[in-house]
Scaffold this motif. Structure first.
Motif, short mmCIF file in Angstrom:
data_model
loop_
_atom_site.label_atom_id
_atom_site.label_comp_id
_atom_site.label_asym_id
_atom_site.label_seq_id
_atom_site.Cartn_x
_atom_site.Cartn_y
_atom_site.Cartn_z
N GLY A 246 26.65 36.18 34.41
CA GLY A 246 26.56 34.73 34.15
C GLY A 246 27.73 33.97 34.73
O GLY A 246 27.56 32.87 35.28
N SER A 247 28.92 34.53 34.62
CA SER A 247 30.10 33.86 35.18
C SER A 247 30.03 33.80 36.70
O SER A 247 30.34 32.76 37.31
CB SER A 247 31.36 34.61 34.74
N ALA A 248 29.60 34.89 37.34
CA ALA A 248 29.46 34.87 38.80
C ALA A 248 28.39 33.88 39.24
O ALA A 248 28.55 33.18 40.24
CB ALA A 248 29.14 36.27 39.30
N LEU A 249 27.27 33.82 38.53
CA LEU A 249 26.22 32.87 38.89
C LEU A 249 26.70 31.44 38.72
O LEU A 249 26.37 30.56 39.54
CB LEU A 249 24.99 33.13 38.01
N LEU A 250 27.48 31.17 37.69
CA LEU A 250 28.03 29.82 37.49
C LEU A 250 28.97 29.45 38.64
O LEU A 250 28.93 28.34 39.16
CB LEU A 250 28.75 29.76 36.15
N GLY A 251 29.83 30.39 39.02
CA GLY A 251 30.73 30.11 40.14
C GLY A 251 29.99 29.89 41.44
O GLY A 251 30.34 29.00 42.22
N LEU A 252 28.93 30.68 41.71
CA LEU A 252 28.14 30.49 42.92
C LEU A 252 27.44 29.14 42.91
O LEU A 252 27.37 28.45 43.94
CB LEU A 252 27.12 31.61 43.03
N THR A 253 26.94 28.72 41.77
CA THR A 253 26.26 27.42 41.67
C THR A 253 27.24 26.27 41.94
O THR A 253 26.91 25.32 42.66
CB THR A 253 25.61 27.27 40.28
N LEU B 138 33.81 30.17 48.19
CA LEU B 138 33.97 31.61 48.05
C LEU B 138 35.06 31.96 47.04
O LEU B 138 34.93 32.89 46.24
CB LEU B 138 34.28 32.25 49.40
N ALA B 139 36.15 31.18 47.08
CA ALA B 139 37.24 31.41 46.12
C ALA B 139 36.78 31.14 44.69
O ALA B 139 37.13 31.87 43.76
CB ALA B 139 38.44 30.54 46.48
N LEU B 140 35.97 30.08 44.51
CA LEU B 140 35.45 29.78 43.18
C LEU B 140 34.54 30.90 42.67
O LEU B 140 34.60 31.29 41.51
CB LEU B 140 34.69 28.45 43.20
N THR B 141 33.69 31.40 43.56
CA THR B 141 32.79 32.49 43.15
C THR B 141 33.57 33.75 42.78
O THR B 141 33.29 34.39 41.77
CB THR B 141 31.80 32.80 44.29
N ALA B 142 34.58 34.08 43.61
CA ALA B 142 35.39 35.26 43.31
C ALA B 142 36.18 35.08 42.02
O ALA B 142 36.29 36.00 41.20
CB ALA B 142 36.34 35.55 44.48
N ALA B 143 36.71 33.87 41.83
CA ALA B 143 37.47 33.61 40.60
C ALA B 143 36.56 33.69 39.37
O ALA B 143 36.95 34.21 38.32
CB ALA B 143 38.14 32.24 40.68
N ALA B 144 35.33 33.15 39.51
CA ALA B 144 34.40 33.22 38.38
C ALA B 144 34.04 34.67 38.07
O ALA B 144 33.95 35.05 36.89
CB ALA B 144 33.14 32.42 38.71
#
Length: 330
Positions: free
Chosen positions: A84-91, A44-50
């Motif tokens: 795109g950044s959020a999708l990369l973080g979610l992946t 979750l932190a990675l997705t939010a950071a992305a």
């Protein structure tokens, strides 16, 4: 009748629900959740950071420079960078949790949802894309006088859905961007010079040449009519002793109103046509006839008008010309 044995009755009875097994399974899943909670928090932190990094990148000045000051392209680039950044973080977060199957399911669901939304909001998406393309090519500028299909007016603004025109009678007209993109656009403001014309009926006799010369001189004297290219008058039809004379002239739209100048030129030409011709000898000399003919034809006038039109076309072009002058013609 033989009574049923106790063993057979016990075998036919339904099994009792095992609450202990349910509790054990729930407890095991709870322990698994607690064990994976740190990885979930990290994902979750990675997705939010992305998402935050994407939003930060979307606000950079380099995005505005790439968009070239185009608000539609700027918004599209910013949305693409954030998404795109959020999708990369979610992946990355799902990969960290070893949930690759979920990645495929999410992408498949996103594809299906995207197709459904595309059909549901087809007009909105089409108008938005058309607005982006129009803002890139810019066939007109704010306050340009344009005619789009059967709609004419001054360009007031362009939104994500429609191009807003102010009609010549003062009303607001919203034309969908998709219609603007697919329609023929006539831009009156691209070239400051504009031609007007009108037809007059004159007697088809020996005095027609002199009448045409008087018409041209009267139109040249009208305020607002350009001297280059100079006005023209020529016969377009003749029947039953009557000739239809077409008169043409040019104005500068930045300084003059075409309807007002055309009206003044029409009045002046009509007065010149009705004015009595100067007295001439009964048998005009050949020199006088030649002078009238030269005044009517005015050598070089068609070429000057042609050069004027070519200059107007060159000044109005903002896009790259795909026509190759050196290519063979059919």
């Amino acid at each position: 009748m033989t009574p049923a044995s106790p063993g057979a009755a016990a075998a036919s009875a339904p099994p009792a629900f095992d609450w202990n097994a349910v509790g054990a399974r729930l407890l095991a899943e709870f322990y698994r959740f607690l064990a994976g909670a740190p990885l979930l928090l990290v994902a979750l932190a990675l997705t939010a950071a992305a998402w935050w990094i994407g939003a930060w990148l979307a606000r950079r000045a380099v995005v505005a420079r790439i968009a070239g000051g185009n608000p539609f392209l700027n918004n599209l680039l910013a949305t693409t960078i954030r998404g795109g950044s959020a999708l990369l973080g979610l992946t990355v977060g799902l990969q960290l949790m070893n949930a690759t199957a979920v990645i495929g399911a999410v992408l498949g669901t996103a594809g299906v949802v995207g197709i459904a939304l595309g059909f549901a909001f087809k007009d909105i998406v089409e108008n938005y894309i058309a607005g982006v393309l129009l803002s890139l090519r810019q066939p007109f500028r704010p306050h340009d006088h344009v005619r789009i299909a059967d709609n004419e007016g001054l360009v007031a603004a362009m939104t994500a859905r429609a191009t807003v025109l102010t009609t010549l009678d003062g009303n607001q007209l919203r034309v969908p961007n998709a219609l603007v993109f697919k329609s023929v656009i006539l831009n009156f403001s691209q070239n400051p010079s504009r031609r007007f014309e009108f037809d007059l009926a004159a007697a088809d006799d020996d005095g027609l040449d002199a009448a045409q010369a008087r018409i041209r001189r009267s139109v040249e004297a009208v305020d607002g009519v350009l001297a280059d290219p100079d006005p023209e008058s020529f016969v377009v039809a003749s029947a039953d002793g009557k000739a239809s004379v077409r008169v043409r002239g040019w104005i500068d739209q930045r300084r003059s109103d075409i309807d007002q100048v055309r009206s003044a030129a029409l009045r002046a030409a009509t007065a010149a046509l009705r004015s009595p011709a100067p007295r001439e000898p009964i048998a005009p000399s050949a020199a006088a006839k030649a002078a009238d003919r030269a005044a009517q034809l005015r050598p070089g006038a068609p070429e000057r008008a042609r050069r004027h039109l070519l200059r107007a076309g060159e000044s109005g072009g903002h896009s790259h010309d795909l026509l190759d002058p050196a290519a063979p013609a059919e």
